[in-house]
Structures are given as structure tokens and as C-alpha cells.
Design a protein around this motif. Structure first.
Motif, PDB file in Angstrom:
ATOM      1  N   CYS A   1     -28.592  23.329   9.488  1.00 50.59           N
ATOM      2  CA  CYS A   1     -29.517  23.859   8.495  1.00 50.59           C
ATOM      3  C   CYS A   1     -30.887  23.267   8.814  1.00 50.59           C
ATOM      4  CB  CYS A   1     -29.070  23.469   7.090  1.00 50.59           C
ATOM      5  SG  CYS A   1     -30.191  24.060   5.811  1.00 50.59           S
ATOM      6  N   VAL A   2     -31.874  24.115   8.954  1.00 42.43           N
ATOM      7  CA  VAL A   2     -33.218  23.652   9.301  1.00 42.43           C
ATOM      8  C   VAL A   2     -33.921  23.220   8.014  1.00 42.43           C
ATOM      9  CG1 VAL A   2     -35.396  24.223  10.426  1.00 42.43           C
ATOM     10  CG2 VAL A   2     -33.253  25.289  11.217  1.00 42.43           C
ATOM     11  N   LEU A   3     -34.139  21.918   7.873  1.00 43.13           N
ATOM     12  CA  LEU A   3     -34.802  21.391   6.683  1.00 43.13           C
ATOM     13  C   LEU A   3     -36.319  21.475   6.778  1.00 43.13           C
ATOM     14  CD1 LEU A   3     -32.652  18.219   5.913  1.00 43.13           C
ATOM     15  CD2 LEU A   3     -32.412  20.540   5.010  1.00 43.13           C
ATOM     16  N   ALA A   4     -36.841  21.389   8.008  1.00 43.67           N
ATOM     17  CA  ALA A   4     -38.299  21.441   8.198  1.00 43.67           C
ATOM     18  C   ALA A   4     -38.588  21.865   9.629  1.00 43.67           C
ATOM     19  CB  ALA A   4     -38.921  20.091   7.910  1.00 43.67           C
ATOM     20  N   GLY A   5     -39.707  22.526   9.813  1.00 40.60           N
ATOM     21  CA  GLY A   5     -40.181  22.859  11.147  1.00 40.60           C
ATOM     22  C   GLY A   5     -39.683  24.187  11.675  1.00 40.60           C
ATOM     23  N   ARG A   6     -39.976  24.383  12.953  1.00 39.57           N
ATOM     24  CA  ARG A   6     -39.544  25.592  13.641  1.00 39.57           C
ATOM     25  C   ARG A   6     -39.280  25.235  15.097  1.00 39.57           C
ATOM     26  NH1 ARG A   6     -43.744  27.552  16.697  1.00 39.57           N
ATOM     27  NH2 ARG A   6     -45.798  26.743  16.161  1.00 39.57           N
ATOM     28  N   GLY A   7     -38.390  25.982  15.695  1.00 34.55           N
ATOM     29  CA  GLY A   7     -38.065  25.705  17.090  1.00 34.55           C
ATOM     30  C   GLY A   7     -37.054  26.691  17.611  1.00 34.55           C
ATOM     31  N   GLU A   8     -36.314  26.238  18.593  1.00 37.29           N
ATOM     32  CA  GLU A   8     -35.284  27.097  19.172  1.00 37.29           C
ATOM     33  C   GLU A   8     -34.148  26.235  19.701  1.00 37.29           C
ATOM     34  OE1 GLU A   8     -37.279  27.905  23.528  1.00 37.29           O
ATOM     35  OE2 GLU A   8     -37.952  29.128  21.828  1.00 37.29           O
ATOM     36  N   THR A   9     -32.985  26.846  19.741  1.00 30.88           N
ATOM     37  CA  THR A   9     -31.806  26.195  20.287  1.00 30.88           C
ATOM     38  C   THR A   9     -31.208  27.126  21.325  1.00 30.88           C
ATOM     39  OG1 THR A   9     -31.358  24.954  18.264  1.00 30.88           O
ATOM     40  CG2 THR A   9     -29.495  25.305  19.752  1.00 30.88           C
ATOM     41  N   GLU A  10     -30.956  26.571  22.499  1.00 33.30           N
ATOM     42  CA  GLU A  10     -30.288  27.330  23.545  1.00 33.30           C
ATOM     43  C   GLU A  10     -28.799  27.007  23.468  1.00 33.30           C
ATOM     44  OE1 GLU A  10     -29.905  27.259  28.296  1.00 33.30           O
ATOM     45  OE2 GLU A  10     -31.964  27.378  27.547  1.00 33.30           O
ATOM     46  N   VAL A  11     -27.977  28.039  23.329  1.00 32.32           N
ATOM     47  CA  VAL A  11     -26.526  27.888  23.259  1.00 32.32           C
ATOM     48  C   VAL A  11     -25.916  28.740  24.352  1.00 32.32           C
ATOM     49  CG1 VAL A  11     -24.461  28.176  21.831  1.00 32.32           C
ATOM     50  CG2 VAL A  11     -26.635  27.549  20.755  1.00 32.32           C
ATOM     51  N   ALA A  12     -25.220  28.098  25.276  1.00 31.83           N
ATOM     52  CA  ALA A  12     -24.546  28.802  26.370  1.00 31.83           C
ATOM     53  C   ALA A  12     -25.492  29.757  27.098  1.00 31.83           C
ATOM     54  CB  ALA A  12     -23.321  29.539  25.853  1.00 31.83           C
ATOM     55  N   GLY A  13     -26.735  29.318  27.305  1.00 31.06           N
ATOM     56  CA  GLY A  13     -27.702  30.114  28.045  1.00 31.06           C
ATOM     57  C   GLY A  13     -28.467  31.145  27.243  1.00 31.06           C
ATOM     58  N   GLN A  14     -28.179  31.272  25.954  1.00 27.64           N
ATOM     59  CA  GLN A  14     -28.890  32.230  25.094  1.00 27.64           C
ATOM     60  C   GLN A  14     -29.756  31.447  24.107  1.00 27.64           C
ATOM     61  OE1 GLN A  14     -26.320  35.062  23.214  1.00 27.64           O
ATOM     62  NE2 GLN A  14     -28.003  36.264  22.411  1.00 27.64           N
ATOM     63  N   THR A  15     -31.011  31.861  23.932  1.00 26.88           N
ATOM     64  CA  THR A  15     -31.951  31.138  23.079  1.00 26.88           C
ATOM     65  C   THR A  15     -32.044  31.791  21.703  1.00 26.88           C
ATOM     66  OG1 THR A  15     -33.219  30.452  25.009  1.00 26.88           O
ATOM     67  CG2 THR A  15     -34.324  30.309  22.879  1.00 26.88           C
ATOM     68  N   PHE A  16     -31.970  30.944  20.668  1.00 26.54           N
ATOM     69  CA  PHE A  16     -32.061  31.394  19.278  1.00 26.54           C
ATOM     70  C   PHE A  16     -33.220  30.669  18.608  1.00 26.54           C
ATOM     71  CE2 PHE A  16     -27.686  31.734  20.634  1.00 26.54           C
ATOM     72  CZ  PHE A  16     -27.348  33.011  20.237  1.00 26.54           C
ATOM     73  N   ALA A  17     -34.170  31.419  18.063  1.00 27.59           N
ATOM     74  CA  ALA A  17     -35.302  30.829  17.338  1.00 27.59           C
ATOM     75  C   ALA A  17     -34.872  30.503  15.915  1.00 27.59           C
ATOM     76  CB  ALA A  17     -36.478  31.795  17.323  1.00 27.59           C
ATOM     77  N   TRP A  18     -35.425  29.422  15.365  1.00 24.46           N
ATOM     78  CA  TRP A  18     -35.138  29.052  13.985  1.00 24.46           C
ATOM     79  C   TRP A  18     -36.389  28.515  13.303  1.00 24.46           C
ATOM     80  CZ3 TRP A  18     -36.318  23.959  14.190  1.00 24.46           C
ATOM     81  CH2 TRP A  18     -35.968  23.214  15.315  1.00 24.46           C
ATOM     82  N   ALA A  19     -36.367  28.571  11.970  1.00 19.46           N
ATOM     83  CA  ALA A  19     -37.463  28.066  11.141  1.00 19.46           C
ATOM     84  C   ALA A  19     -36.861  27.490   9.864  1.00 19.46           C
ATOM     85  CB  ALA A  19     -38.447  29.185  10.821  1.00 19.46           C
ATOM     86  N   GLU A  20     -37.697  26.854   9.073  1.00 15.03           N
ATOM     87  CA  GLU A  20     -37.245  26.212   7.837  1.00 15.03           C
ATOM     88  C   GLU A  20     -36.344  27.138   7.021  1.00 15.03           C
ATOM     89  OE1 GLU A  20     -39.214  23.960   3.988  1.00 15.03           O
ATOM     90  OE2 GLU A  20     -40.374  24.186   5.828  1.00 15.03           O
ATOM     91  N   ASN A  21     -35.240  26.586   6.520  1.00 14.83           N
ATOM     92  CA  ASN A  21     -34.219  27.249   5.700  1.00 14.83           C
ATOM     93  C   ASN A  21     -33.254  28.131   6.486  1.00 14.83           C
ATOM     94  OD1 ASN A  21     -35.073  26.046   3.267  1.00 14.83           O
ATOM     95  ND2 ASN A  21     -36.669  27.587   3.056  1.00 14.83           N
ATOM     96  N   ASP A  22     -33.407  28.243   7.797  1.00  8.64           N
ATOM     97  CA  ASP A  22     -32.423  28.980   8.596  1.00  8.64           C
ATOM     98  C   ASP A  22     -31.154  28.146   8.741  1.00  8.64           C
ATOM     99  OD1 ASP A  22     -34.022  31.182   9.000  1.00  8.64           O
ATOM    100  OD2 ASP A  22     -34.620  30.618  11.034  1.00  8.64           O
ATOM    101  N   ILE A  23     -30.042  28.845   8.918  1.00  8.60           N
ATOM    102  CA  ILE A  23     -28.748  28.214   9.149  1.00  8.60           C
ATOM    103  C   ILE A  23     -28.149  28.866  10.392  1.00  8.60           C
ATOM    104  CG2 ILE A  23     -26.396  27.905   8.252  1.00  8.60           C
ATOM    105  CD1 ILE A  23     -27.629  27.985   5.429  1.00  8.60           C
TER     106      ILE A  23
END
Length: 102
Positions: free
Chosen positions: A28-50
Motif C-alpha cells: 500500500c503506497v502511503l506517500a509518494g509516487r514511483g514504479e515497481t518492476e515485477v518479472a520484467g513488467q513495470t507498474f506505476a504507483w502513487a499515494e493510496n494505490d495498492i
């Protein structure tokens, strides 16, 4: 005793090294924004994303904001897997070598 909870601070622009483990992890993203690469695929996230990273997939996080920290709260089934002898974790060094963790 079957779930583990944690929080991870990512400084502005910080990226983690790749890691994989047999446990599944919900973030759960409590603050900020970024991305997570999982198994070679990139997923963007921001505050309140799960988002969820299934077990045994390589993942690493990046704080995409050059000015503000990001905080990821996590829930994992690692304690359960440790109790039944099925937990394993690996990481990659800066040179790309796979090493055992934990």
C-alpha cells in the motif's frame, strides 16, 4: 503469527536492488509516487494505490520523485512460510550475481 508487516522508505530518486522470495507481498503506497518492476513488467504507483507481488517473482522499486520520499507499507505471508520451512529469498548484487538472503 502468519503475516508480517513492514514499511519501506524510498528516498527521492532511490531504487532498490532486485529481490525475489517465495512469499507473496501486498503493498500500500502511503506517500509518494514511483514504479515497481515485477518479472520484467513495470507498474506505476502513487499515494493510496495498492498492488500485490506474487511469490518468487523478481521485483524492485523506484521512487520516481526527485524531490520527495515515498513510503510503501507491506503485508507478507513470509512468517507462515518460515514456520513450515518453505521460505526462501534471493537478491542481486550490483554486479548482477544472485545471492541468498535471510
Amino acid at each position: 503469527t502468519t503475516l508480517g508487516y513492514g514499511a519501506q522508505l524510498l528516498r527521492p530518486g532511490e531504487a532498490t536492488r532486485p529481490k525475489r522470495e517465495t512469499a507473496s507481498t501486498l503493498y500500500c503506497v502511503l506517500a509518494g509516487r514511483g514504479e515497481t518492476e515485477v518479472a520484467g513488467q513495470t507498474f506505476a504507483w502513487a499515494e493510496n494505490d495498492i498492488f500485490v507481488v506474487p511469490g518468487h517473482l523478481w521485483r524492485h522499486h523506484l521512487n520516481a520523485d526527485p524531490d520527495n520520499a515515498a513510503v510503501l507499507y507491506s503485508v507478507s505471508d513470509a512468517p507462515l512460510l518460515r514456520k513450515i520451512g518453505h521460505y526462501r529469498a534471493q537478491g542481486r548484487t550490483a554486479a548482477g550475481d544472485v545471492v541468498a538472503l535471510d
